[in-house]
Write a protein that holds these residues in place. Structure first.
Motif, PDB file in Angstrom:
ATOM      1  N   LYS A 295       0.821  -1.210   0.000  1.00 39.33           N
ATOM      2  CA  LYS A 295       0.000   0.000   0.000  1.00 39.33           C
ATOM      3  C   LYS A 295       0.854   1.258   0.000  1.00 39.33           C
ATOM      4  O   LYS A 295       1.889   1.319   0.661  1.00 39.33           O
ATOM      5  N   GLY A 296       0.377   2.258  -0.746  1.00 37.63           N
ATOM      6  CA  GLY A 296       1.019   3.555  -0.726  1.00 37.63           C
ATOM      7  C   GLY A 296       2.400   3.560  -1.345  1.00 37.63           C
ATOM      8  O   GLY A 296       2.792   2.661  -2.095  1.00 37.63           O
ATOM      9  N   ALA A 297       3.173   4.624  -1.023  1.00 39.94           N
ATOM     10  CA  ALA A 297       4.542   4.776  -1.515  1.00 39.94           C
ATOM     11  C   ALA A 297       5.504   4.658  -0.336  1.00 39.94           C
ATOM     12  O   ALA A 297       5.171   5.041   0.789  1.00 39.94           O
ATOM     13  N   ASN A 298       6.701   4.120  -0.592  1.00 36.58           N
ATOM     14  CA  ASN A 298       7.670   4.021   0.496  1.00 36.58           C
ATOM     15  C   ASN A 298       8.373   5.368   0.717  1.00 36.58           C
ATOM     16  O   ASN A 298       8.236   6.290  -0.083  1.00 36.58           O
ATOM     17  N   TRP A 299       9.131   5.463   1.791  1.00 38.41           N
ATOM     18  CA  TRP A 299       9.719   6.749   2.186  1.00 38.41           C
ATOM     19  C   TRP A 299      10.722   7.247   1.148  1.00 38.41           C
ATOM     20  O   TRP A 299      10.845   8.453   0.935  1.00 38.41           O
ATOM     21  N   SER A 300      11.444   6.331   0.476  1.00 34.42           N
ATOM     22  CA  SER A 300      12.434   6.771  -0.498  1.00 34.42           C
ATOM     23  C   SER A 300      11.767   7.386  -1.719  1.00 34.42           C
ATOM     24  O   SER A 300      12.240   8.393  -2.263  1.00 34.42           O
ATOM     25  N   ARG A 301      10.643   6.791  -2.130  1.00 34.11           N
ATOM     26  CA  ARG A 301       9.925   7.366  -3.269  1.00 34.11           C
ATOM     27  C   ARG A 301       9.396   8.746  -2.912  1.00 34.11           C
ATOM     28  O   ARG A 301       9.477   9.682  -3.718  1.00 34.11           O
ATOM     29  N   ASP A 302       8.819   8.890  -1.731  1.00 36.71           N
ATOM     30  CA  ASP A 302       8.298  10.195  -1.311  1.00 36.71           C
ATOM     31  C   ASP A 302       9.404  11.248  -1.280  1.00 36.71           C
ATOM     32  O   ASP A 302       9.207  12.401  -1.696  1.00 36.71           O
ATOM     33  N   GLY A 303      10.581  10.861  -0.809  1.00 37.48           N
ATOM     34  CA  GLY A 303      11.686  11.818  -0.753  1.00 37.48           C
ATOM     35  C   GLY A 303      12.114  12.268  -2.141  1.00 37.48           C
ATOM     36  O   GLY A 303      12.335  13.462  -2.383  1.00 37.48           O
ATOM     37  N   ILE A 304      12.232  11.309  -3.049  1.00 37.71           N
ATOM     38  CA  ILE A 304      12.595  11.644  -4.430  1.00 37.71           C
ATOM     39  C   ILE A 304      11.512  12.490  -5.073  1.00 37.71           C
ATOM     40  O   ILE A 304      11.796  13.412  -5.849  1.00 37.71           O
ATOM     41  N   ASN A 305      10.235  12.198  -4.728  1.00 38.91           N
ATOM     42  CA  ASN A 305       9.142  12.942  -5.338  1.00 38.91           C
ATOM     43  C   ASN A 305       9.159  14.411  -4.950  1.00 38.91           C
ATOM     44  O   ASN A 305       8.855  15.283  -5.767  1.00 38.91           O
ATOM     45  N   TYR A 306       9.514  14.709  -3.707  1.00 40.14           N
ATOM     46  CA  TYR A 306       9.623  16.114  -3.302  1.00 40.14           C
ATOM     47  C   TYR A 306      10.686  16.840  -4.128  1.00 40.14           C
ATOM     48  O   TYR A 306      10.508  17.991  -4.530  1.00 40.14           O
ATOM     49  N   LEU A 307      11.782  16.148  -4.397  1.00 36.31           N
ATOM     50  CA  LEU A 307      12.855  16.738  -5.174  1.00 36.31           C
ATOM     51  C   LEU A 307      12.434  16.969  -6.624  1.00 36.31           C
ATOM     52  O   LEU A 307      12.578  18.072  -7.159  1.00 36.31           O
ATOM     53  N   THR A 308      11.878  15.931  -7.286  1.00 37.68           N
ATOM     54  CA  THR A 308      11.486  16.062  -8.694  1.00 37.68           C
ATOM     55  C   THR A 308      10.328  17.039  -8.854  1.00 37.68           C
ATOM     56  O   THR A 308      10.270  17.786  -9.836  1.00 37.68           O
ATOM     57  N   ALA A 309       9.396  17.038  -7.896  1.00 35.35           N
ATOM     58  CA  ALA A 309       8.279  17.983  -7.968  1.00 35.35           C
ATOM     59  C   ALA A 309       8.778  19.416  -7.898  1.00 35.35           C
ATOM     60  O   ALA A 309       8.270  20.305  -8.594  1.00 35.35           O
ATOM     61  N   GLY A 310       9.790  19.649  -7.069  1.00 37.60           N
ATOM     62  CA  GLY A 310      10.374  20.992  -6.987  1.00 37.60           C
ATOM     63  C   GLY A 310      11.001  21.417  -8.303  1.00 37.60           C
ATOM     64  O   GLY A 310      10.871  22.576  -8.724  1.00 37.60           O
ATOM     65  N   LEU A 311      11.671  20.483  -8.966  1.00 34.09           N
ATOM     66  CA  LEU A 311      12.280  20.790 -10.258  1.00 34.09           C
ATOM     67  C   LEU A 311      11.214  21.093 -11.316  1.00 34.09           C
ATOM     68  O   LEU A 311      11.359  22.016 -12.119  1.00 34.09           O
ATOM     69  N   VAL A 312      10.135  20.296 -11.314  1.00 40.80           N
ATOM     70  CA  VAL A 312       9.046  20.526 -12.272  1.00 40.80           C
ATOM     71  C   VAL A 312       8.389  21.874 -12.028  1.00 40.80           C
ATOM     72  O   VAL A 312       8.118  22.637 -12.966  1.00 40.80           O
ATOM     73  N   PHE A 313       8.124  22.183 -10.761  1.00 41.44           N
ATOM     74  CA  PHE A 313       7.504  23.468 -10.444  1.00 41.44           C
ATOM     75  C   PHE A 313       8.412  24.628 -10.865  1.00 41.44           C
ATOM     76  O   PHE A 313       7.931  25.625 -11.420  1.00 41.44           O
ATOM     77  N   GLY A 314       9.704  24.495 -10.630  1.00 43.93           N
ATOM     78  CA  GLY A 314      10.640  25.547 -11.047  1.00 43.93           C
ATOM     79  C   GLY A 314      10.628  25.749 -12.542  1.00 43.93           C
ATOM     80  O   GLY A 314      10.626  26.895 -13.029  1.00 43.93           O
ATOM     81  N   ALA A 315      10.592  24.644 -13.304  1.00 45.39           N
ATOM     82  CA  ALA A 315      10.537  24.747 -14.764  1.00 45.39           C
ATOM     83  C   ALA A 315       9.247  25.415 -15.221  1.00 45.39           C
ATOM     84  O   ALA A 315       9.225  26.161 -16.208  1.00 45.39           O
TER      85      ALA A 315
END
Length: 473
Positions: free
Chosen positions: A272-292
């Motif tokens: 169920k859900g996403a593991n902690w490593s995926r969530d951590g990476i997602n915060y990073l990639t989401a920040g890059l997408v938002f910046g773009a």
């Protein structure tokens, strides 16, 4: 069995089918899944993963008792820029959609994801629009997916489900959040995420809710390209058994990488859900997408598209004499564009003049048409004692107008694409061209009128001939 009870395996089969091209030279509506596969399977190598997934499932004994037994195709659209396109020249955006229904009017739509980057046509359509959708720029395929859903599922009374993988998941998610009042459900695997920051609060809550299932395979990279705080399950994949798979970062993205299913059709390896490593990476990639998405070229394009979309509403309000509504739309649009892009006073003044020009031209055009209609009705007071009609010519003119309609539709699409390239400062010139083709719906009305008139006259001729024959006898 029913489409509202599909298992993970059955949904996986349908998503695999979404990558299968169907022939465009025969009628497909009403055919069963078995008939569809019998038609399409000869285009595949028997070693292909798609062939194995579909053929093994459809020819198995379990298929007879599956929820997919007896479902029929109700819609198929292929807008790829190749010979499989079945849009009759309407679009070559790369959109592909399928719709099935069961005997209880439950329905499911599947949307195809991106295709090979090795094909220049797909590179121009799929992959360029992938980048645009990722940073929140509306794309044509999203509009076409929504139109597909409404055309083929809008009148069905049962449960509705939209499916998608990769970019197809982005399209399915878009349809889902745009039709929440329909009680539609969504199920996507490794989907390219929607642009989170443009969604309403209601849409965000719906993505987190029970009606939406966002499935990711472990280490899938594509589903990370945006902010996704709503992963429902993480699914294990098959071991990599070749050096190519070991070094291929997109191995876990493909549908064929699934780790298998149990005897009930559920994923055999999932959590169920996403593991902690995926969530951590997602915060990073989401920040890059938002910046773009906050860069000037992206904001300018968003502003241009917004102006393009709101212009018809201002035109309609002005044409109906609703000046206050037209002015309100103009003022709110300028405020929104100002928030999207840093505007100096000169640009703001020019945009204000553009909207005023739109309203005046729309009102003037309607007034001119009204004058022509009134003049035409006055000249129609004199009635000829005999009307001579060549039915063959009516059909001929209807065909000519049909050809004109196709060319006008293509011209409209070309003009629409110019809005994207012209930017705010060039919108006035594009508008002049757009206004000249904005009443092409009258061509459709004229075609219908000519065909109906010809058919009616033919029926009357036959009736009169029969009456004359009965009088003679």
């Amino acid at each position: 069995m029913s489409l509202d009870q599909l298992t993970d395996e059955e949904k996986h089969v349908l998503l695999t089918l979404s990558y299968v091209d169907l022939p465009n030279n025969q009628r497909l509506e009403g055919k069963s899944l078995e008939q569809i596969w019998q038609t399409a399977k000869y285009n595949f190598d028997e070693k292909d993963d798609t062939y194995h997934t579909l053929n093994d499932f459809i020819t198995s004994r379990n298929f007879e008792n599956s929820n997919l037994k007896g479902v029929t195709l109700v819609g198929y659209e292929n807008f790829n820029p190749n010979e499989m396109n079945n849009s009759q020249g309407k679009s070559d955006s790369g959109f592909v959609g399928y719709a099935f229904k069961d005997s209880e009017d439950n329905s499911v739509a599947m949307f195809r994801g991106s295709e090979s980057m090795g094909n220049f046509g797909h590179l121009k359509t799929d992959w360029s629009s992938n980048l645009e959708a990722g940073v929140g720029i509306p794309i044509q395929q999203q509009n076409e997916a929504n139109a597909f859903y409404r055309n083929y599922m809008g009148d069905l009374d049962g449960e509705r489900l939209v499916l998608g993988h990769s970019k197809g998941g982005n399209l399915a998610s878009h349809v889902f959040v745009e039709n929440l009042d329909d009680n539609v459900k969504s199920y996507v695997i490794n989907a390219a995420p929607l642009y989170w920051w443009d969604l309403s609060d209601r849409q965000k809550e719906a993505l987190k809710g029970d009606r939406n299932e966002f499935i990711v395979f472990k280490l899938d990279p594509v589903s990370q390209l945006g902010y996704v705080p709503y992963v429902d399950r993480t699914v294990g994949t098959k071991p990599r058994d070749s050096i190519f798979q070991v070094f291929n970062p997109f191995y876990t993205h493909g549908l064929a990488a699934v780790g298998g299913f149990d005897h009930n059709g559920n994923f055999s390896r999932s959590e169920k859900g996403a593991n902690w490593s995926r969530d951590g990476i997602n915060y990073l990639t989401a920040g890059l997408v938002f910046g773009a998405s906050m860069t000037n070229p992206v904001l300018l394009k968003k502003a241009s598209i917004y102006v393009q979309n709101v212009t018809p509403y201002i035109m309609a309000a002005a044409a109906k004499g609703l000046a206050r509504t037209a002015n309100y739309l103009r003022d709110e649009s300028i405020k929104l564009v100002a928030r999207l892009q840093q505007m100096n006073q000169a640009l703001k003044s020019r945009l204000n003049s553009f909207f005023d020009d739109v309203a005046k031209k729309a009102a003037g055009l309607v007034a001119g048409l009204a004058g022509l209609m009134s003049a035409g009705s006055a000249s129609a007071a004199y009635v000829e004692p005999v009307i001579s009609v060549d039915i063959g010519r009516l059909k001929y003119y209807a065909d000519r107008l049909q050809n004109l309609k196709r060319r006008t539709s293509h011209l409209n699409e070309m003009i629409d694409s110019l809005y994207w390239e012209a930017g705010i400062l060039g919108l006035t010139h594009v508008l002049r061209a757009d206004l000249s083709t904005s009443f092409d719906h009258r061509i459709t009305q004229s075609i219908s009128y000519l065909n109906n008139t010809a058919n009616l006259l033919q029926r009357n001729e036959r009736y009169l001939a029969q009456q004359a024959h009965s009088v003679r006898t």
